[in-house]
Motif scaffolding. Structure first.
Motif, PDB file in Angstrom:
ATOM      1  N   ALA A  20       0.995  -1.193  -0.140  1.00  0.00           N
ATOM      2  CA  ALA A  20      -0.106   0.162  -0.040  1.00  0.00           C
ATOM      3  C   ALA A  20       0.822   1.311  -0.025  1.00  0.00           C
ATOM      4  O   ALA A  20       0.378   2.157  -0.828  1.00  0.00           O
ATOM      5  N   SER A  21       1.923   1.316   0.812  1.00  0.00           N
ATOM      6  CA  SER A  21       2.836   2.403   0.806  1.00  0.00           C
ATOM      7  C   SER A  21       3.609   2.685  -0.291  1.00  0.00           C
ATOM      8  O   SER A  21       3.704   3.779  -0.998  1.00  0.00           O
ATOM      9  N   TYR A  22       4.063   1.636  -1.277  1.00  0.00           N
ATOM     10  CA  TYR A  22       4.750   1.625  -2.381  1.00  0.00           C
ATOM     11  C   TYR A  22       3.859   2.109  -3.498  1.00  0.00           C
ATOM     12  O   TYR A  22       4.098   2.985  -4.243  1.00  0.00           O
ATOM     13  N   ARG A  23       2.665   1.698  -3.437  1.00  0.00           N
ATOM     14  CA  ARG A  23       1.423   2.361  -4.382  1.00  0.00           C
ATOM     15  C   ARG A  23       1.125   3.763  -4.033  1.00  0.00           C
ATOM     16  O   ARG A  23       1.271   4.539  -5.107  1.00  0.00           O
ATOM     17  N   GLU A  24       1.081   4.256  -2.702  1.00  0.00           N
ATOM     18  CA  GLU A  24       0.990   5.612  -2.552  1.00  0.00           C
ATOM     19  C   GLU A  24       1.804   6.360  -3.337  1.00  0.00           C
ATOM     20  O   GLU A  24       1.848   7.503  -3.626  1.00  0.00           O
ATOM     21  N   ALA A  25       3.350   5.739  -2.718  1.00  0.00           N
ATOM     22  CA  ALA A  25       4.513   6.671  -3.379  1.00  0.00           C
ATOM     23  C   ALA A  25       4.372   6.685  -4.974  1.00  0.00           C
ATOM     24  O   ALA A  25       4.808   7.833  -5.689  1.00  0.00           O
ATOM     25  N   ALA A  26       4.124   5.587  -5.672  1.00  0.00           N
ATOM     26  CA  ALA A  26       4.187   5.622  -7.114  1.00  0.00           C
ATOM     27  C   ALA A  26       3.065   6.567  -7.632  1.00  0.00           C
ATOM     28  O   ALA A  26       3.524   7.290  -8.548  1.00  0.00           O
TER      29      ALA A  26
END
Length: 326
Positions: free
Chosen positions: A297-303
């Motif tokens: 979820a955090s990676y998707r947010e950053a992406a």
């Protein structure tokens, strides 16, 4: 033990420069230490070659005795820390290479695991973090693996793949001629100086392979990426960068045509779970699946926050655009 640990690091890294970086010391200090060890033994343990250091026959013999001792001491220290940690409450020890996803990941983990002591150990070397994980000094390790340069994964670690192939973009000065294009050709950067951090596992080898395949041999500067940012902003260099990199007024970040540079993003843990301290926080809350879900979820947010990467994801119909937000 300090001397034995240094010998193992030199053998694993293949060079005094990389070994010194992993040990947190200067190369001259490590060179002096190695010279003292060899003087004490009366013979060379490593042959110094243009491509690095290789163990001599005596060096291989010494290393065969040193490795079990170093491994045993690391295990002893790790076990002692676990026992000591049981009295201090739950904890989760995270190791990571650089990533824009870290801020969101730590925030989610603190919300999921209230009362847990969550620590973060950063290192440019994924291999160093994996060795720390195997020795019980970390509970999880979030690392990147440069395409074509496999990591040295200790036996027994469990792996989860966050992103199978993350393209690496290029950072350049805002007024660079190629910055006006939404996608950059490698040939457009043939006259530029490239900057790369050789202490990042696989980074230089991966870039050299891609440039060579394109028939390019540009001048290359070796240094850390904090220094690189200053040089890039004034047009002195270009460099690979993560696609999640944030925007800057003095710098442009663009994808490369056909994405020749890429990494794989991985989360490693030990088969015994996230450590005795973390388990005390509750089996459900500290499960590896939950920790991985928070990272996703955090990676998707950053992406999605990075405009150029979001466009790339849309153009490639990435499922990341439609993943369920946590």
């Amino acid at each position: 033990m300090r001397h034995l640990r240094a010998l193992c690091a030199i053998a694993d890294a293949g060079s005094l420069h990389k070994a010194a970086r992993q040990l947190g010391m200067s190369q001259p200090s490590l060179t002096t230490q190695l010279r003292r060890i060899e003087n004490a033994l009366g013979a060379e343990l490593f042959s110094r070659e243009r491509t690095g250091c290789r163990p001599t026959p005596l060096g291989r013999s010494v290393l065969s005795r040193a490795r079990p001792l170093v491994s045993g001491m690391a295990a002893l220290v790790a076990e002692a820390r676990v026992v000591a940690g049981l009295a201090d409450g739950p904890r989760l020890r995270i190791g990571s290479t650089a990533s824009r996803a870290l801020v969101g990941w730590l925030r989610r983990l603190r919300n999921r695991l209230p009362g847990t002591d969550i620590s973060l150990h950063m290192d440019v070397s994924a291999n160093v973090l994996l060795r720390m994980l195997a020795a019980g000094q970390l509970d999880v390790a979030f690392v990147h693996e440069v395409e074509g340069c496999p990591l040295l994964v200790p036996e027994g670690l469990e792996r989860r793949v966050l992103v199978e192939r993350e393209p690496q973009f290029i950072s350049m000065a805002r007024d660079h001629p190629a910055a006006g294009s939404p996608v950059v050709e490698l040939a457009d950067l043939a006259e530029d100086r490239w900057m790369v951090d050789p202490t990042v596992d696989g980074e230089w080898d991966g870039l050299r392979r891609v440039l060579g395949a394109a028939g390019l041999d540009p001048p290359v500067l070796h240094g850390d990426y904090l220094t690189a940012a200053s040089l890039i902003a004034v047009g002195e260099a270009v460099a690979p960068c993560q696609p999640t990199s944030g925007p800057r007024d003095d710098m442009a970040i663009r994808p490369l045509r056909d994405d020749p540079l890429a990494v794989r993003l991985l989360l490693f843990s030990r088969p015994d779970g996230l450590g005795a301290g973390a388990e005390r926080a509750g089996a459900e809350r500290s499960s590896g699946d939950a920790v991985f879900a928070d990272l996703e979820a955090s990676y998707r947010e950053a992406a999605l926050r990075a405009v150029d990467y979001r466009r790339w994801l849309a153009a490639h119909k990435s499922p990341l655009l439609h993943a369920r937000a946590a």
